[in-house]
Structure formats: C-alpha cells, structure tokens
Design a protein around this motif. Structure first.
Motif, PDB file in Angstrom:
ATOM      1  N   GLN A 114     -44.230  -2.358 -54.678  1.00 34.44           N
ATOM      2  CA  GLN A 114     -44.626  -1.908 -53.340  1.00 34.44           C
ATOM      3  C   GLN A 114     -45.286  -3.042 -52.559  1.00 34.44           C
ATOM      4  O   GLN A 114     -45.030  -3.205 -51.361  1.00 34.44           O
ATOM      5  CB  GLN A 114     -45.580  -0.706 -53.416  1.00 34.44           C
ATOM      6  N   ALA A 115     -46.135  -3.808 -53.216  1.00 34.84           N
ATOM      7  CA  ALA A 115     -46.815  -4.916 -52.534  1.00 34.84           C
ATOM      8  C   ALA A 115     -45.810  -5.950 -52.046  1.00 34.84           C
ATOM      9  O   ALA A 115     -45.904  -6.437 -50.907  1.00 34.84           O
ATOM     10  CB  ALA A 115     -47.844  -5.558 -53.463  1.00 34.84           C
ATOM     11  N   VAL A 116     -44.848  -6.295 -52.887  1.00 33.43           N
ATOM     12  CA  VAL A 116     -43.825  -7.275 -52.505  1.00 33.43           C
ATOM     13  C   VAL A 116     -42.962  -6.718 -51.380  1.00 33.43           C
ATOM     14  O   VAL A 116     -42.693  -7.402 -50.380  1.00 33.43           O
ATOM     15  CB  VAL A 116     -42.972  -7.690 -53.727  1.00 33.43           C
ATOM     16  N   TYR A 117     -42.531  -5.478 -51.539  1.00 34.34           N
ATOM     17  CA  TYR A 117     -41.679  -4.856 -50.523  1.00 34.34           C
ATOM     18  C   TYR A 117     -42.394  -4.769 -49.176  1.00 34.34           C
ATOM     19  O   TYR A 117     -41.833  -5.112 -48.132  1.00 34.34           O
ATOM     20  CB  TYR A 117     -41.229  -3.464 -50.985  1.00 34.34           C
ATOM     21  N   LEU A 118     -43.638  -4.303 -49.195  1.00 36.05           N
ATOM     22  CA  LEU A 118     -44.383  -4.160 -47.937  1.00 36.05           C
ATOM     23  C   LEU A 118     -44.705  -5.513 -47.306  1.00 36.05           C
ATOM     24  O   LEU A 118     -44.691  -5.643 -46.080  1.00 36.05           O
ATOM     25  CB  LEU A 118     -45.657  -3.339 -48.151  1.00 36.05           C
ATOM     26  N   SER A 119     -44.967  -6.514 -48.123  1.00 39.46           N
ATOM     27  CA  SER A 119     -45.212  -7.862 -47.587  1.00 39.46           C
ATOM     28  C   SER A 119     -43.954  -8.419 -46.917  1.00 39.46           C
ATOM     29  O   SER A 119     -44.024  -8.980 -45.812  1.00 39.46           O
ATOM     30  CB  SER A 119     -45.673  -8.804 -48.700  1.00 39.46           C
ATOM     31  N   ALA A 120     -42.822  -8.264 -47.583  1.00 42.98           N
ATOM     32  CA  ALA A 120     -41.561  -8.725 -46.998  1.00 42.98           C
ATOM     33  C   ALA A 120     -41.247  -7.936 -45.728  1.00 42.98           C
ATOM     34  O   ALA A 120     -40.782  -8.499 -44.729  1.00 42.98           O
ATOM     35  CB  ALA A 120     -40.424  -8.589 -48.017  1.00 42.98           C
ATOM     36  N   SER A 121     -41.518  -6.640 -45.750  1.00 42.46           N
ATOM     37  CA  SER A 121     -41.282  -5.804 -44.569  1.00 42.46           C
ATOM     38  C   SER A 121     -42.186  -6.216 -43.410  1.00 42.46           C
ATOM     39  O   SER A 121     -41.754  -6.212 -42.252  1.00 42.46           O
ATOM     40  CB  SER A 121     -41.524  -4.333 -44.901  1.00 42.46           C
ATOM     41  N   ALA A 122     -43.424  -6.562 -43.704  1.00 38.85           N
ATOM     42  CA  ALA A 122     -44.351  -6.993 -42.650  1.00 38.85           C
ATOM     43  C   ALA A 122     -43.882  -8.301 -42.017  1.00 38.85           C
ATOM     44  O   ALA A 122     -43.898  -8.446 -40.786  1.00 38.85           O
ATOM     45  CB  ALA A 122     -45.761  -7.144 -43.217  1.00 38.85           C
ATOM     46  N   LEU A 123     -43.449  -9.232 -42.842  1.00 37.77           N
ATOM     47  CA  LEU A 123     -42.936 -10.511 -42.325  1.00 37.77           C
ATOM     48  C   LEU A 123     -41.708 -10.278 -41.454  1.00 37.77           C
ATOM     49  O   LEU A 123     -41.605 -10.801 -40.332  1.00 37.77           O
ATOM     50  CB  LEU A 123     -42.593 -11.440 -43.494  1.00 37.77           C
ATOM     51  N   ALA A 124     -40.792  -9.470 -41.940  1.00 41.84           N
ATOM     52  CA  ALA A 124     -39.589  -9.154 -41.167  1.00 41.84           C
ATOM     53  C   ALA A 124     -39.954  -8.369 -39.911  1.00 41.84           C
ATOM     54  O   ALA A 124     -39.317  -8.526 -38.863  1.00 41.84           O
ATOM     55  CB  ALA A 124     -38.610  -8.362 -42.029  1.00 41.84           C
ATOM     56  N   GLY A 125     -40.987  -7.545 -39.996  1.00 47.38           N
ATOM     57  CA  GLY A 125     -41.416  -6.747 -38.852  1.00 47.38           C
ATOM     58  C   GLY A 125     -41.913  -7.583 -37.692  1.00 47.38           C
ATOM     59  O   GLY A 125     -41.627  -7.279 -36.523  1.00 47.38           O
ATOM     60  N   VAL A 126     -42.647  -8.631 -37.982  1.00 45.73           N
ATOM     61  CA  VAL A 126     -43.129  -9.518 -36.916  1.00 45.73           C
ATOM     62  C   VAL A 126     -41.948 -10.171 -36.204  1.00 45.73           C
ATOM     63  O   VAL A 126     -41.910 -10.249 -34.972  1.00 45.73           O
ATOM     64  CB  VAL A 126     -44.111 -10.576 -37.479  1.00 45.73           C
ATOM     65  N   ALA A 127     -40.965 -10.603 -36.973  1.00 43.01           N
ATOM     66  CA  ALA A 127     -39.762 -11.197 -36.373  1.00 43.01           C
ATOM     67  C   ALA A 127     -38.998 -10.150 -35.567  1.00 43.01           C
ATOM     68  O   ALA A 127     -38.505 -10.431 -34.465  1.00 43.01           O
ATOM     69  CB  ALA A 127     -38.878 -11.799 -37.458  1.00 43.01           C
ATOM     70  N   ARG A 128     -38.916  -8.923 -36.086  1.00 43.38           N
ATOM     71  CA  ARG A 128     -38.231  -7.848 -35.356  1.00 43.38           C
ATOM     72  C   ARG A 128     -38.933  -7.547 -34.040  1.00 43.38           C
ATOM     73  O   ARG A 128     -38.285  -7.293 -33.028  1.00 43.38           O
ATOM     74  CB  ARG A 128     -38.192  -6.562 -36.199  1.00 43.38           C
ATOM     75  N   TYR A 129     -40.261  -7.547 -34.045  1.00 42.48           N
ATOM     76  CA  TYR A 129     -40.999  -7.285 -32.806  1.00 42.48           C
ATOM     77  C   TYR A 129     -40.583  -8.286 -31.733  1.00 42.48           C
ATOM     78  O   TYR A 129     -40.318  -7.911 -30.594  1.00 42.48           O
ATOM     79  CB  TYR A 129     -42.512  -7.358 -33.036  1.00 42.48           C
ATOM     80  N   ALA A 130     -40.545  -9.550 -32.100  1.00 42.05           N
ATOM     81  CA  ALA A 130     -40.171 -10.591 -31.135  1.00 42.05           C
ATOM     82  C   ALA A 130     -38.760 -10.347 -30.600  1.00 42.05           C
ATOM     83  O   ALA A 130     -38.522 -10.433 -29.390  1.00 42.05           O
ATOM     84  CB  ALA A 130     -40.277 -11.972 -31.781  1.00 42.05           C
ATOM     85  N   VAL A 131     -37.832 -10.015 -31.475  1.00 41.19           N
ATOM     86  CA  VAL A 131     -36.449  -9.764 -31.047  1.00 41.19           C
ATOM     87  C   VAL A 131     -36.384  -8.537 -30.139  1.00 41.19           C
ATOM     88  O   VAL A 131     -35.737  -8.569 -29.087  1.00 41.19           O
ATOM     89  CB  VAL A 131     -35.519  -9.600 -32.274  1.00 41.19           C
ATOM     90  N   LEU A 132     -37.051  -7.464 -30.531  1.00 42.23           N
ATOM     91  CA  LEU A 132     -37.013  -6.249 -29.723  1.00 42.23           C
ATOM     92  C   LEU A 132     -37.651  -6.470 -28.356  1.00 42.23           C
ATOM     93  O   LEU A 132     -37.107  -6.050 -27.335  1.00 42.23           O
ATOM     94  CB  LEU A 132     -37.709  -5.093 -30.451  1.00 42.23           C
ATOM     95  N   ARG A 133     -38.782  -7.139 -28.316  1.00 42.71           N
ATOM     96  CA  ARG A 133     -39.478  -7.352 -27.039  1.00 42.71           C
ATOM     97  C   ARG A 133     -38.739  -8.329 -26.130  1.00 42.71           C
ATOM     98  O   ARG A 133     -38.622  -8.097 -24.933  1.00 42.71           O
ATOM     99  CB  ARG A 133     -40.901  -7.848 -27.282  1.00 42.71           C
ATOM    100  N   LEU A 134     -38.242  -9.416 -26.713  1.00 44.96           N
ATOM    101  CA  LEU A 134     -37.647 -10.474 -25.900  1.00 44.96           C
ATOM    102  C   LEU A 134     -36.159 -10.286 -25.623  1.00 44.96           C
ATOM    103  O   LEU A 134     -35.640 -10.853 -24.662  1.00 44.96           O
ATOM    104  CB  LEU A 134     -37.873 -11.833 -26.569  1.00 44.96           C
TER     105      LEU A 134
END
Length: 169
Positions: A114-134
């Motif tokens: 869970q820790a690895v999955y959530l960490s990877a998801s958080a990293l990908a989430g920050v990149a997704r935010y940038a793509v969605l917003r921009l």
C-alpha cells in the motif's frame, strides 16, 4: 450579464484547484487502492489495477470537471479521453513501482504494498494535475485579459447622453 471579471473570479486559482484535486483525486485514489487490493485477491494484480484505474478515472474526471476546475458541467468525451491518457501514464507508474517492489522483496506485506502503491500514485497524481490543469481543462477557463462580450456594451443612440456613453466605454 456575466462579465469577464466575474467569470475569472469564479475560476479557481492554482492553489484552490490543487487543493480540490487532492481532495477529489486523493479520495478516489485512496478508495481505488483498497479496491485494487481487494480485487487482486481474486484476479491478477495488473488486471485489477487496470479495471479500477478505468472506473476511478471516469469518476475522477467528472469530479474534476465539476468541482476541481469548475468547468460548469459534465466532462466532455474529449476531456475523458485526454484524462484517460494521463491515467494510462499513471497506470504505468504504479505498475512499474509494484513490479520493482516484487523484484526487490520476495514477499512484501500489505502495508508495504500500500505504501509503495500510494507513493507511486501520489507522484503520478502531481503530474496528472499539471496535465489536467494546463491541457485538458485549460480551454474552459477565460483567457487572461479577456473582455466582456460586445453585446453587453450598449450601442450609442440619439437619446444617449455623453455621460452614458462614457460609462459604457
């Protein structure tokens, strides 16, 4: 009549939209992590992750359209497709992280997974935010320096006084 200034004030800023993104996307992501873990007990993990990723992407895109970026309605099919592209990249990140964990540890526990999955998801989430917003939801925000529509400016008539004309300009 809605002015450009009131539309601009209604559009959430970067900090507000990121906070909303974290609440919406993080909530869906957290629920998804538990759903993947539960589903993976019945089917292969990669398939469970793929199924949950598709469902959570549809839900999260709707939430982001309506709440995070306040586009004023449902997400369009184009926005869903673009969002799916960023979700596919996030899927690759989470799968890569889980594959790496399996290579480094013979039998990781559920908490470590869970820790690895959530960490990877958080990293990908920050990149997704940038793509969605921009990219994905950028067209729905007014451009900086946009002006009110011409229809809101009264046309001069013979009965218009100079004060009315100056106020309209």
């Amino acid at each position: 009549m809605e002015t450009a200034q009131s539309r601009q004030q209604a559009t959430p800023g970067a900090f507000t939209s990121f906070a909303r993104f974290v609440v919406c996307g993080g909530g869906v992501g957290l629920a998804s992590s538990f759903a993947v873990a539960a589903l993976a007990s019945w089917i292969p993990w990669a398939l469970a992750n793929a199924l949950i990723t598709v469902l959570s992407t549809l839900l999260a895109t709707e939430l982001h359209a309506r709440f995070t970026f306040d586009v004023g309605g449902c997400a369009t099919w184009r926005q869903h497709a673009q969002s799916a592209g960023s979700a596919a990249a996030a899927y690759v990140v989470t799968c890569t992280a889980m594959f790496a964990l399996q290579q480094l540890t013979t039998a990781p526990g559920a908490v470590v997974e869970q820790a690895v999955y959530l960490s990877a998801s958080a990293l990908a989430g920050v990149a997704r935010y940038a793509v969605l917003r921009l990219v994905v939801f950028a067209r729905n925000r007014p451009q900086a320096g946009a002006t009110a529509p011409y229809a809101s400016v009264p046309s001069p008539s013979a009965s218009s006084s100079p004060d009315e004309l100056c106020h309209a300009a």
